[in-house]
Write a protein that holds these residues in place. Structure first.
Motif, PDB file in Angstrom:
ATOM      1  N   CYS A 219      43.442  10.440 -31.154  1.00  9.47           N
ATOM      2  CA  CYS A 219      43.599  12.321 -31.163  1.00  9.47           C
ATOM      3  C   CYS A 219      42.112  12.813 -31.881  1.00  9.47           C
ATOM      4  O   CYS A 219      41.590  11.790 -32.636  1.00  9.47           O
ATOM      5  CB  CYS A 219      44.337  12.518 -32.048  1.00  9.47           C
ATOM      6  SG  CYS A 219      46.104  11.468 -31.958  1.00  9.47           S
TER       7      CYS A 219
ATOM      8  N   TYR B 193      42.609   8.639 -35.591  1.00  9.09           N
ATOM      9  CA  TYR B 193      42.198   9.892 -35.196  1.00  9.09           C
ATOM     10  C   TYR B 193      40.790   9.192 -35.231  1.00  9.09           C
ATOM     11  O   TYR B 193      40.545   8.946 -36.571  1.00  9.09           O
ATOM     12  CB  TYR B 193      42.617  11.312 -36.308  1.00  9.09           C
ATOM     13  CG  TYR B 193      42.525  11.538 -36.690  1.00  9.09           C
ATOM     14  CD1 TYR B 193      41.795  12.105 -37.511  1.00  9.09           C
ATOM     15  CD2 TYR B 193      43.999  11.028 -37.701  1.00  9.09           C
ATOM     16  CE1 TYR B 193      41.895  11.587 -39.858  1.00  9.09           C
ATOM     17  CE2 TYR B 193      43.638  10.752 -39.570  1.00  9.09           C
ATOM     18  CZ  TYR B 193      42.653  11.422 -39.901  1.00  9.09           C
ATOM     19  OH  TYR B 193      42.914  11.272 -41.443  1.00  9.09           O
TER      20      TYR B 193
ATOM     21  N   ASP C 187      41.304  14.914 -34.228  1.00 14.38           N
ATOM     22  CA  ASP C 187      41.576  15.267 -35.561  1.00 14.38           C
ATOM     23  C   ASP C 187      43.145  15.256 -36.694  1.00 14.38           C
ATOM     24  O   ASP C 187      43.905  14.196 -35.534  1.00 14.38           O
ATOM     25  CB  ASP C 187      40.568  16.415 -35.668  1.00 14.38           C
ATOM     26  CG  ASP C 187      41.917  17.401 -35.136  1.00 14.38           C
ATOM     27  OD1 ASP C 187      42.530  17.442 -34.822  1.00 14.38           O
ATOM     28  OD2 ASP C 187      41.593  18.350 -34.668  1.00 14.38           O
ATOM     29  N   ARG C 188      43.516  15.477 -37.403  1.00 19.68           N
ATOM     30  CA  ARG C 188      44.451  14.728 -38.164  1.00 19.68           C
ATOM     31  C   ARG C 188      45.077  15.951 -37.576  1.00 19.68           C
ATOM     32  O   ARG C 188      46.898  15.002 -37.327  1.00 19.68           O
ATOM     33  CB  ARG C 188      43.992  15.135 -39.666  1.00 19.68           C
ATOM     34  CG  ARG C 188      43.836  14.122 -40.794  1.00 19.68           C
ATOM     35  CD  ARG C 188      43.021  14.859 -42.082  1.00 19.68           C
ATOM     36  NE  ARG C 188      44.832  14.924 -42.909  1.00 19.68           N
ATOM     37  CZ  ARG C 188      45.060  13.852 -43.001  1.00 19.68           C
ATOM     38  NH1 ARG C 188      44.392  13.049 -43.233  1.00 19.68           N
ATOM     39  NH2 ARG C 188      46.272  14.046 -43.927  1.00 19.68           N
ATOM     40  N   GLN C 189      44.957  17.216 -36.928  1.00 18.46           N
ATOM     41  CA  GLN C 189      46.425  18.158 -36.757  1.00 18.46           C
ATOM     42  C   GLN C 189      46.957  17.729 -35.327  1.00 18.46           C
ATOM     43  O   GLN C 189      47.986  17.576 -35.713  1.00 18.46           O
ATOM     44  CB  GLN C 189      45.356  19.540 -36.625  1.00 18.46           C
ATOM     45  CG  GLN C 189      45.949  20.580 -35.606  1.00 18.46           C
ATOM     46  CD  GLN C 189      45.822  22.431 -35.954  1.00 18.46           C
ATOM     47  OE1 GLN C 189      44.408  21.808 -36.330  1.00 18.46           O
ATOM     48  NE2 GLN C 189      46.280  22.598 -35.609  1.00 18.46           N
ATOM     49  N   GLU C 190      45.541  17.063 -34.314  1.00 19.73           N
ATOM     50  CA  GLU C 190      45.933  17.100 -33.920  1.00 19.73           C
ATOM     51  C   GLU C 190      47.109  15.651 -33.820  1.00 19.73           C
ATOM     52  O   GLU C 190      48.520  15.211 -32.822  1.00 19.73           O
ATOM     53  CB  GLU C 190      45.605  16.334 -31.899  1.00 19.73           C
ATOM     54  CG  GLU C 190      46.112  16.067 -30.625  1.00 19.73           C
ATOM     55  CD  GLU C 190      44.498  15.294 -29.986  1.00 19.73           C
ATOM     56  OE1 GLU C 190      44.534  16.507 -29.223  1.00 19.73           O
ATOM     57  OE2 GLU C 190      43.828  15.112 -30.334  1.00 19.73           O
ATOM     58  N   TYR C 191      46.780  14.341 -34.226  1.00 18.17           N
ATOM     59  CA  TYR C 191      47.269  13.273 -34.725  1.00 18.17           C
ATOM     60  C   TYR C 191      48.916  13.619 -34.988  1.00 18.17           C
ATOM     61  O   TYR C 191      49.692  13.058 -35.126  1.00 18.17           O
ATOM     62  CB  TYR C 191      46.358  12.213 -35.975  1.00 18.17           C
ATOM     63  CG  TYR C 191      47.344  11.014 -36.826  1.00 18.17           C
ATOM     64  CD1 TYR C 191      47.528  10.218 -35.776  1.00 18.17           C
ATOM     65  CD2 TYR C 191      48.308  11.184 -37.940  1.00 18.17           C
ATOM     66  CE1 TYR C 191      48.416   9.134 -36.371  1.00 18.17           C
ATOM     67  CE2 TYR C 191      48.337  10.115 -38.437  1.00 18.17           C
ATOM     68  CZ  TYR C 191      48.412   9.245 -38.186  1.00 18.17           C
ATOM     69  OH  TYR C 191      49.227   7.975 -38.630  1.00 18.17           O
ATOM     70  N   PHE C 192      49.212  14.540 -36.334  1.00 15.32           N
ATOM     71  CA  PHE C 192      50.312  14.662 -36.647  1.00 15.32           C
ATOM     72  C   PHE C 192      51.207  15.507 -35.887  1.00 15.32           C
ATOM     73  O   PHE C 192      52.115  15.198 -35.819  1.00 15.32           O
ATOM     74  CB  PHE C 192      50.075  15.587 -38.221  1.00 15.32           C
ATOM     75  CG  PHE C 192      49.933  14.785 -39.261  1.00 15.32           C
ATOM     76  CD1 PHE C 192      50.401  13.962 -39.799  1.00 15.32           C
ATOM     77  CD2 PHE C 192      48.565  15.295 -40.087  1.00 15.32           C
ATOM     78  CE1 PHE C 192      49.609  12.915 -41.108  1.00 15.32           C
ATOM     79  CE2 PHE C 192      47.761  14.942 -41.614  1.00 15.32           C
ATOM     80  CZ  PHE C 192      48.674  13.427 -41.326  1.00 15.32           C
ATOM     81  N   ALA C 193      50.578  16.089 -35.045  1.00 11.62           N
ATOM     82  CA  ALA C 193      51.403  16.735 -33.415  1.00 11.62           C
ATOM     83  C   ALA C 193      52.064  15.892 -32.663  1.00 11.62           C
ATOM     84  O   ALA C 193      53.153  15.972 -32.191  1.00 11.62           O
ATOM     85  CB  ALA C 193      50.313  18.119 -33.458  1.00 11.62           C
TER      86      ALA C 193
END
Length: 373
Positions: free
Chosen positions: A84, A113, A86-92
């Motif tokens: 992913c 990510y 970044d972290r945001q996309e990874y958690f999403a």
């Protein structure tokens, strides 16, 4: 996608990959075609990262994983590595809270990510890759089962310290874990009280301070391991580092404890592969309950035995922004592996019994403390 030609995946799997590629993502295949890397290009910044991942994951598997843990039978599964942006996309996408990556056996995906702010892959990103890639490999090498957490997570963190020097990997202490275990050792052994349930079974109720005695740590269930995540991870790493890097260099240690890791792996692999078919993530609950396992996804934020929901997310690795006070790691999630037939908890018990048979725990722990503090 022509890049998928010759890769050992079903037409259905190939179709899923091709249909789900969205704008801004790309696909490459590792040199030996054991892995498919799906990645967010981040406006073409991540091409180098993807190529590095494809090369490194094959190298560490060939140089280390396959040498130290020969598979019970040839591993033919091709796994997806999803990177992913970044972290945001990874958690999403579904990354467990407080983690930097996870291995999902149900999806056959290793997900993490890009942790680097630059085009050059950083050590944290590669550490997560090596950790999660080990979980993926050992799962298939043993026979579709996760070993005890001290062995599984300890090795994941041990390989997270891998550094490529020229064309060979060398193992260094994993910096995320070192200060945590040292602090725990200064605090001393974890206090506990013995509590008795309605059926007269006595168990230890541990306090959250200090380190767990090794004779208890190696028999911890996943729930127990994750009820004290930061220190458990650090202790698991330090125990594997001690057995792989310190013990072989001292004749006295080698004669007494040099067999531990090989014995554990050999017995577990043997028992699992004669034990019957396996199921995962919520299947076979009746068989699993007979063996005394719970059907939860382990989450140290909840008590053992509570319903944890989704079972599909696999081994998760915490890092960086997930650290709490004093550098301790956030809780990390690992899915249960369920068994049908013989094997399961019985195989794990046989492995740990054989590995530590006849060991003087006081002497063993004293040596570990001396090497680690």
């Amino acid at each position: 996608l022509d890049v998928l030609d010759g890769v050992n995946i079903t037409a259905r799997k190939r179709g899923e990959i091709e249909r789900n590629i969205v704008k801004g993502w790309d696909v490459i295949v590792s040199p030996k075609k054991n892995y498919i890397i799906l990645y967010n290009t981040k406006n073409n910044k991540n091409h180098l990262l993807a190529k590095t991942i494809a090369k490194r994951i094959e190298m560490i598997r060939e140089q280390i994983y396959e040498v130290q843990f020969p598979p019970a039978k040839p591993i033919t599964t091709v796994c997806i590595v999803r990177v992913c942006a970044d972290r945001q996309e990874y958690f999403a996408y579904g990354g467990p809270g407080g983690s930097a990556g996870y291995w999902s056996s149900g999806d056959e995906e290793l997900v993490f990510y890009d942790a680097s702010a630059s085009k050059k892959p950083d050590d944290d990103t590669l550490s997560v890759l090596y950790h999660e890639a080990f979980h993926q490999y050992i799962y298939y090498s043993v026979g579709n089962v996760a070993p005890h957490s001290w062995f599984n997570e300890g090795h994941g963190d041990y390989y997270a310290g891998a550094k490529l020097r020229g064309k060979k990997f060398v193992i260094k202490p994993f910096r995320w874990r070192v200060p945590v275990v040292k602090k725990a050792i200064v605090q001393g052994e974890r206090p506990f009280t013995e509590v008795e349930d309605d059926k007269g079974n006595v168990r230890k109720q541990w306090e959250s301070k200090g380190y767990t005695p090794l004779k208890d740590l190696v028999r911890f269930s996943q729930g127990q391991y994750y009820s004290y995540p930061g220190v458990s991870y650090a202790q698991g790493w330090s125990l594997i580092y001690f057995l792989r890097e310190i013990v072989p260099k001292k004749k006295k240690y080698r004669e007494k404890w040099g067999h531990v890791l090989d014995t554990y792996f050999d017995v577990l692999q043997r028992e699992v592969n004669r034990g019957g078919a396996l199921t995962r993530g919520g299947e076979g609950k009746e068989d699993e309950k007979k063996d005394g396992e719970s059907d939860e996804k382990d989450d140290p934020a909840k008590k053992d035995g509570e319903d944890k929901g989704d079972e599909d997310k696999g081994d998760g690795e915490g890092k960086g922004d997930g650290k709490g006070e004093e550098g301790e790691e956030e809780p990390l999630d690992i899915a249960r592996i369920f068994f049908r037939g013989r094997g399961g908890p019985a195989a794990l018990k046989k492995a740990v019994d054989a590995a530590f048979k006849g060991i003087d725990w006081e002497e063993f722990q004293k040596a570990w403390l001396s090497a680690t503090k």
